[in-house]
Scaffold this active site. Structure first.
Site, PDB file in Angstrom:
ATOM      1  N   ARG A 200       0.786  -1.334  -0.127  1.00 26.02           N
ATOM      2  CA  ARG A 200       0.076  -0.046  -0.096  1.00 26.02           C
ATOM      3  C   ARG A 200       1.087   1.403   0.030  1.00 26.02           C
ATOM      4  O   ARG A 200       0.472   2.337  -0.208  1.00 26.02           O
ATOM      5  CB  ARG A 200      -0.911  -0.064   1.176  1.00 26.02           C
ATOM      6  CG  ARG A 200      -2.141  -0.628   1.180  1.00 26.02           C
ATOM      7  CD  ARG A 200      -2.915  -1.006   2.459  1.00 26.02           C
ATOM      8  NE  ARG A 200      -3.045   0.372   3.162  1.00 26.02           N
ATOM      9  CZ  ARG A 200      -3.764   1.310   2.919  1.00 26.02           C
ATOM     10  NH1 ARG A 200      -4.514   0.951   1.966  1.00 26.02           N
ATOM     11  NH2 ARG A 200      -3.962   2.416   3.662  1.00 26.02           N
TER      12      ARG A 200
ATOM     13  N   ARG B  46       8.290   6.148  -5.358  1.00 22.77           N
ATOM     14  CA  ARG B  46       8.372   7.088  -6.506  1.00 22.77           C
ATOM     15  C   ARG B  46       9.885   7.531  -6.556  1.00 22.77           C
ATOM     16  O   ARG B  46      10.474   7.937  -5.600  1.00 22.77           O
ATOM     17  CB  ARG B  46       7.545   8.302  -6.386  1.00 22.77           C
ATOM     18  CG  ARG B  46       6.141   8.149  -6.167  1.00 22.77           C
ATOM     19  CD  ARG B  46       5.311   9.247  -6.422  1.00 22.77           C
ATOM     20  NE  ARG B  46       3.971   9.158  -5.973  1.00 22.77           N
ATOM     21  CZ  ARG B  46       3.527   9.735  -5.013  1.00 22.77           C
ATOM     22  NH1 ARG B  46       3.991  10.304  -3.923  1.00 22.77           N
ATOM     23  NH2 ARG B  46       2.141   9.377  -4.656  1.00 22.77           N
TER      24      ARG B  46
ATOM     25  N   ARG C 257      -6.410  -5.337  15.002  1.00 25.91           N
ATOM     26  CA  ARG C 257      -5.289  -4.532  15.652  1.00 25.91           C
ATOM     27  C   ARG C 257      -5.980  -3.329  16.319  1.00 25.91           C
ATOM     28  O   ARG C 257      -7.012  -2.755  15.412  1.00 25.91           O
ATOM     29  CB  ARG C 257      -4.306  -4.174  14.533  1.00 25.91           C
ATOM     30  CG  ARG C 257      -3.050  -3.513  14.990  1.00 25.91           C
ATOM     31  CD  ARG C 257      -1.921  -3.818  13.811  1.00 25.91           C
ATOM     32  NE  ARG C 257      -2.204  -2.654  12.667  1.00 25.91           N
ATOM     33  CZ  ARG C 257      -2.296  -1.410  12.827  1.00 25.91           C
ATOM     34  NH1 ARG C 257      -1.591  -0.868  13.756  1.00 25.91           N
ATOM     35  NH2 ARG C 257      -2.341  -0.683  11.622  1.00 25.91           N
TER      36      ARG C 257
ATOM     37  N   ARG D 110       2.681   7.673  15.350  1.00 27.39           N
ATOM     38  CA  ARG D 110       2.535   8.927  14.723  1.00 27.39           C
ATOM     39  C   ARG D 110       1.835  10.037  15.700  1.00 27.39           C
ATOM     40  O   ARG D 110       1.004   9.443  16.548  1.00 27.39           O
ATOM     41  CB  ARG D 110       1.587   8.820  13.378  1.00 27.39           C
ATOM     42  CG  ARG D 110       0.405   8.217  13.247  1.00 27.39           C
ATOM     43  CD  ARG D 110      -0.090   7.947  12.128  1.00 27.39           C
ATOM     44  NE  ARG D 110      -1.513   7.387  12.081  1.00 27.39           N
ATOM     45  CZ  ARG D 110      -2.131   7.330  10.830  1.00 27.39           C
ATOM     46  NH1 ARG D 110      -1.848   7.654   9.714  1.00 27.39           N
ATOM     47  NH2 ARG D 110      -3.308   6.664  11.139  1.00 27.39           N
TER      48      ARG D 110
ATOM     49  N   GLU E  72      -0.999   8.479  18.459  1.00 25.93           N
ATOM     50  CA  GLU E  72      -1.725   7.193  18.167  1.00 25.93           C
ATOM     51  C   GLU E  72      -0.616   5.996  18.787  1.00 25.93           C
ATOM     52  O   GLU E  72       0.487   5.984  18.150  1.00 25.93           O
ATOM     53  CB  GLU E  72      -1.891   7.118  16.684  1.00 25.93           C
ATOM     54  CG  GLU E  72      -2.897   6.233  15.988  1.00 25.93           C
ATOM     55  CD  GLU E  72      -2.964   6.426  14.807  1.00 25.93           C
ATOM     56  OE1 GLU E  72      -3.633   7.436  14.324  1.00 25.93           O
ATOM     57  OE2 GLU E  72      -2.621   5.579  13.881  1.00 25.93           O
TER      58      GLU E  72
ATOM     59  N   TYR F  33      -9.976  -3.986   5.369  1.00 22.51           N
ATOM     60  CA  TYR F  33      -9.723  -2.672   5.515  1.00 22.51           C
ATOM     61  C   TYR F  33     -10.362  -2.001   4.152  1.00 22.51           C
ATOM     62  O   TYR F  33     -10.107  -2.279   3.061  1.00 22.51           O
ATOM     63  CB  TYR F  33      -8.177  -2.479   5.591  1.00 22.51           C
ATOM     64  CG  TYR F  33      -8.111  -0.771   5.345  1.00 22.51           C
ATOM     65  CD1 TYR F  33      -8.166  -0.387   6.858  1.00 22.51           C
ATOM     66  CD2 TYR F  33      -8.071  -0.057   4.435  1.00 22.51           C
ATOM     67  CE1 TYR F  33      -7.825   1.172   6.988  1.00 22.51           C
ATOM     68  CE2 TYR F  33      -7.559   1.300   4.295  1.00 22.51           C
ATOM     69  CZ  TYR F  33      -7.837   1.772   5.581  1.00 22.51           C
ATOM     70  OH  TYR F  33      -7.758   3.267   5.776  1.00 22.51           O
TER      71      TYR F  33
ATOM     72  N   ASP G 145     -11.123   1.849   2.465  1.00 26.64           N
ATOM     73  CA  ASP G 145     -10.976   3.269   2.566  1.00 26.64           C
ATOM     74  C   ASP G 145     -12.441   3.945   2.425  1.00 26.64           C
ATOM     75  O   ASP G 145     -13.325   3.056   2.080  1.00 26.64           O
ATOM     76  CB  ASP G 145     -10.232   3.998   1.471  1.00 26.64           C
ATOM     77  CG  ASP G 145      -8.710   4.002   1.850  1.00 26.64           C
ATOM     78  OD1 ASP G 145      -8.351   4.018   3.220  1.00 26.64           O
ATOM     79  OD2 ASP G 145      -7.784   3.850   0.813  1.00 26.64           O
TER      80      ASP G 145
HETATM   81  P1  FAD Z   1     -17.665   2.230  10.972  1.00 27.08           P
HETATM   82  O1  FAD Z   1     -17.213   3.618  10.598  1.00 27.08           O
HETATM   83  O2  FAD Z   1     -16.754   1.231  12.044  1.00 27.08           O
HETATM   84  O3  FAD Z   1     -19.229   2.175  11.371  1.00 27.08           O
HETATM   85  C1  FAD Z   1     -19.671   1.161  12.032  1.00 27.08           C
HETATM   86  C2  FAD Z   1     -20.721   1.657  12.949  1.00 27.08           C
HETATM   87  O4  FAD Z   1     -21.543   0.702  13.445  1.00 27.08           O
HETATM   88  C3  FAD Z   1     -19.893   2.268  14.106  1.00 27.08           C
HETATM   89  O5  FAD Z   1     -20.409   3.456  14.330  1.00 27.08           O
HETATM   90  C4  FAD Z   1     -20.330   1.110  15.139  1.00 27.08           C
HETATM   91  O6  FAD Z   1     -20.592   1.893  16.432  1.00 27.08           O
HETATM   92  C5  FAD Z   1     -21.767   0.674  14.817  1.00 27.08           C
HETATM   93  N1  FAD Z   1     -22.070  -0.543  15.379  1.00 27.08           N
HETATM   94  C6  FAD Z   1     -21.202  -1.509  15.494  1.00 27.08           C
HETATM   95  N2  FAD Z   1     -21.969  -2.671  16.259  1.00 27.08           N
HETATM   96  C7  FAD Z   1     -22.982  -1.918  16.811  1.00 27.08           C
HETATM   97  C8  FAD Z   1     -24.165  -2.549  17.402  1.00 27.08           C
HETATM   98  N3  FAD Z   1     -24.428  -3.669  17.792  1.00 27.08           N
HETATM   99  N4  FAD Z   1     -25.360  -1.732  17.536  1.00 27.08           N
HETATM  100  C9  FAD Z   1     -25.392  -0.353  17.000  1.00 27.08           C
HETATM  101  N5  FAD Z   1     -24.268   0.017  16.127  1.00 27.08           N
HETATM  102  C10 FAD Z   1     -23.183  -0.751  16.137  1.00 27.08           C
HETATM  103  N6  FAD Z   1     -10.090   5.998   4.875  1.00 27.08           N
HETATM  104  C11 FAD Z   1      -9.834   6.917   4.140  1.00 27.08           C
HETATM  105  O7  FAD Z   1     -10.366   6.791   2.895  1.00 27.08           O
HETATM  106  N7  FAD Z   1      -8.779   7.677   4.261  1.00 27.08           N
HETATM  107  C12 FAD Z   1      -8.229   7.759   5.547  1.00 27.08           C
HETATM  108  O8  FAD Z   1      -7.165   8.763   5.415  1.00 27.08           O
HETATM  109  C13 FAD Z   1      -8.641   6.871   6.413  1.00 27.08           C
HETATM  110  N8  FAD Z   1      -7.880   6.738   7.655  1.00 27.08           N
HETATM  111  C14 FAD Z   1      -8.306   5.858   8.598  1.00 27.08           C
HETATM  112  C15 FAD Z   1      -7.423   5.656   9.866  1.00 27.08           C
HETATM  113  C16 FAD Z   1      -7.568   4.815  10.703  1.00 27.08           C
HETATM  114  C17 FAD Z   1      -6.859   4.807  11.971  1.00 27.08           C
HETATM  115  C18 FAD Z   1      -8.561   3.823  10.403  1.00 27.08           C
HETATM  116  C19 FAD Z   1      -8.954   2.772  11.367  1.00 27.08           C
HETATM  117  C20 FAD Z   1      -9.374   3.908   9.413  1.00 27.08           C
HETATM  118  C21 FAD Z   1      -9.122   4.885   8.300  1.00 27.08           C
HETATM  119  N9  FAD Z   1      -9.967   5.065   7.109  1.00 27.08           N
HETATM  120  C22 FAD Z   1      -9.593   5.837   6.342  1.00 27.08           C
HETATM  121  C23 FAD Z   1     -11.100   4.148   6.931  1.00 27.08           C
HETATM  122  C24 FAD Z   1     -12.303   4.390   7.400  1.00 27.08           C
HETATM  123  O9  FAD Z   1     -12.348   4.752   8.843  1.00 27.08           O
HETATM  124  C25 FAD Z   1     -13.310   3.548   6.967  1.00 27.08           C
HETATM  125  O10 FAD Z   1     -13.397   3.373   5.543  1.00 27.08           O
HETATM  126  C26 FAD Z   1     -14.683   3.763   7.184  1.00 27.08           C
HETATM  127  O11 FAD Z   1     -14.740   4.150   8.720  1.00 27.08           O
HETATM  128  C27 FAD Z   1     -15.566   2.479   7.345  1.00 27.08           C
HETATM  129  O12 FAD Z   1     -17.066   2.935   7.466  1.00 27.08           O
HETATM  130  P2  FAD Z   1     -18.086   1.762   8.265  1.00 27.08           P
HETATM  131  O13 FAD Z   1     -19.432   2.289   7.940  1.00 27.08           O
HETATM  132  O14 FAD Z   1     -17.923   0.461   7.320  1.00 27.08           O
HETATM  133  O15 FAD Z   1     -17.562   1.500   9.391  1.00 27.08           O
END
Ligand code: FAD
Length: 388
Positions: free
Chosen positions: A173, A177, A250, A281, A302, A350, A352
């Site tokens: 990932r 360059r 993780r 970081r 972090e 994972y 984005d």
């Molecule tokens: P989530 O955002 O996790 O949403 C799921 C939701 O379900 C949560 O709010 C949770 O509370 C809820 N939930 C779970 N179980 C229950 C339950 N039993 N009852 C009620 N609610 C529940 N992407 C980028 O494009 N650019 C970036 O720079 C980037 N940086 C990142 C940095 C970090 C440290 C991390 C971990 C991820 C990063 N990402 C980034 C990825 C991005 O966070 C995800 O793509 C996105 O949050 C995924 O959305 P989601 O809805 O699948 O999951």
């Protein structure tokens, strides 16, 4: 009595909010719940001293897909932020991702030919075979100096494992360059929503009923009764009460400080590669979306943490054992007639942000076309192809 909603959407993250928006636009009645006290999932930004703090790690939006870019621009204006992190190692600063800047800082070289010569002299020769692990991959790609200075200790800290115990794919990932371009992402569309991600998600959910602080698994029968179809975006192993065992993640801890100045570290993202520094970081949030009138700054460290149930699952450990276990959960999910599973936690991968939005739009389209979760069960689980 017919259910009052067409869709109960569990999770107000980007998958849940995108799915809900698409369905509401099609005239469907949606109820979105989240067990957290806020919407936005892991993209949530909260306001601290007038600064939009990325509560679960720094989030930079980037994509090439015009359809997804047009979708998010319905709900926010994006600034032109481009991520260009630096790494501190042994008291010196290096540009990331690896570019001519990095090679100049390491060796003083100024042309691609000189950089290539340096790399070639210390590259690991795999003699045509695939790298067996991350260490081999890094040594074959950039040689010993870059590996020892910028990859080895950072990676060991981040994964709490030696690089030679990790799969090579993790490093693929990171761009490499031979140009003077230090942008982390290559994508055409990049930026941060002005006003923060939470405001963007709030607008996505406009006109849709949302309840926070509601745990679906604590009262699933009563909540399922509120809708014809349930869309679940939480952890898939938890949904099935860990019947096939626990999926590993993780996880991270965050420690934040407010400093009485407007610029503490000079960059949004600074990596720390030395093993003695416990954090990987530090993030200075105001560089993402700067308001010059705010007199202070907020910096978050972090820190990698051991995974245990109850902690926030950040990154799936995508090794063979976990992926096989996830397959068993997918088979269970596919057999359920009224549930749709999507998002990073149900799909155990994972994603984005643009990928999770793309996935939710595709799944919503399929569900609309096929008419509810019952239709042949083919769309019961979002597939990896949905994110394209
Ligand atoms: P989530 O955002 O996790 O949403 C799921 C939701 O379900 C949560 O709010 C949770 O509370 C809820 N939930 C779970 N179980 C229950 C339950 N039993 N009852 C009620 N609610 C529940 N992407 C980028 O494009 N650019 C970036 O720079 C980037 N940086 C990142 C940095 C970090 C440290 C991390 C971990 C991820 C990063 N990402 C980034 C990825 C991005 O966070 C995800 O793509 C996105 O949050 C995924 O959305 P989601 O809805 O699948 O999951």
């Amino acid at each position: 009595m017919p259910a009052p909603h067409d869709y109960l959407i569990v999770g107000a993250g980007l998958f849940g909010a995108t799915f809900a928006r698409r369905m509401a636009d099609a005239g469907k009645r949606c109820l979105v719940i989240d067990k957290r006290a806020h919407i936005g999932g892991n993209c949530h930004t909260r306001v601290v001293e007038g600064i939009h703090v990325h509560a679960y790690g720094p989030h930079i939006f980037h994509c090439n897909d015009e359809r997804i870019w047009a979708f998010v621009n319905r709900f926010a204006r994006f600034n032109g932020f481009r991520n260009a992190p630096i790494a501190i190692a042994r008291g010196k600063a290096y540009s990331l991702p690896f570019s001519m800047y990095t090679f100049h800082q390491l060796w003083g070289v100024t042309t691609p030919a000189e950089a290539l010569q340096r790399i070639a002299a210390q590259r690991l020769d795999l003699q045509g075979r695939e790298p067996a692990n991350l260490e081999e991959h890094a040594l074959a790609l950039v040689g010993r100096d870059v590996y020892e200075t910028l990859v080895r200790h950072y990676t060991a800290k981040q994964w709490m494992r030696e690089p030679r115990e990790l799969p090579a794919a993790i490093l693929k990932r990171l761009p490499f360059r031979l140009t003077w371009d230090n942008s982390y992402f290559d994508d055409r569309f990049q930026g941060i929503p002005i006003g923060g991600y939470t405001r963007m998600v709030e607008r996505m959910l406009g006109g849709i009923e949302v309840r926070t602080g509601v745990d679906y698994l604590a009262e699933r029968d009563a909540l399922d009764a509120l809708a014809t179809t349930t869309v679940y975006t939480g952890c898939i192993d938890e949904f099935f009460d860990y019947a096939d065992g626990e999926l590993q993640y993780r996880t991270l801890r965050f420690e934040s400080d407010i400093h009485p100045c407007s610029n503490w570290q000079g960059n949004a993202v600074v990596n720390y590669s030395d093993p003695e520094v416990p954090w990987t970081r530090s993030i200075e949030h105001r560089h993402f979306d700067n308001d010059p009138s705010v007199p202070v700054t907020c910096v978050t460290r972090e820190i990698p943490d051991r995974w245990a149930r109850g902690k926030i699952p950040f990154y799936p450990v995508g090794d063979a054992a976990n992926l096989a276990r996830h397959e068993r959960y997918l088979a269970r999910a596919a057999a359920l007639p009224r549930h749709v599973f999507g998002g990073r936690l149900a799909q155990y991968r994972y994603y984005d942000m643009h990928q999770v939005i793309g996935s939710a739009l595709s799944v919503a389209q399929r569900v609309l076309r096929e008419g509810g979760a019952r239709a042949q069960g083919t769309h019961a689980v979002a597939s990896t192809a949905d994110s394209r």
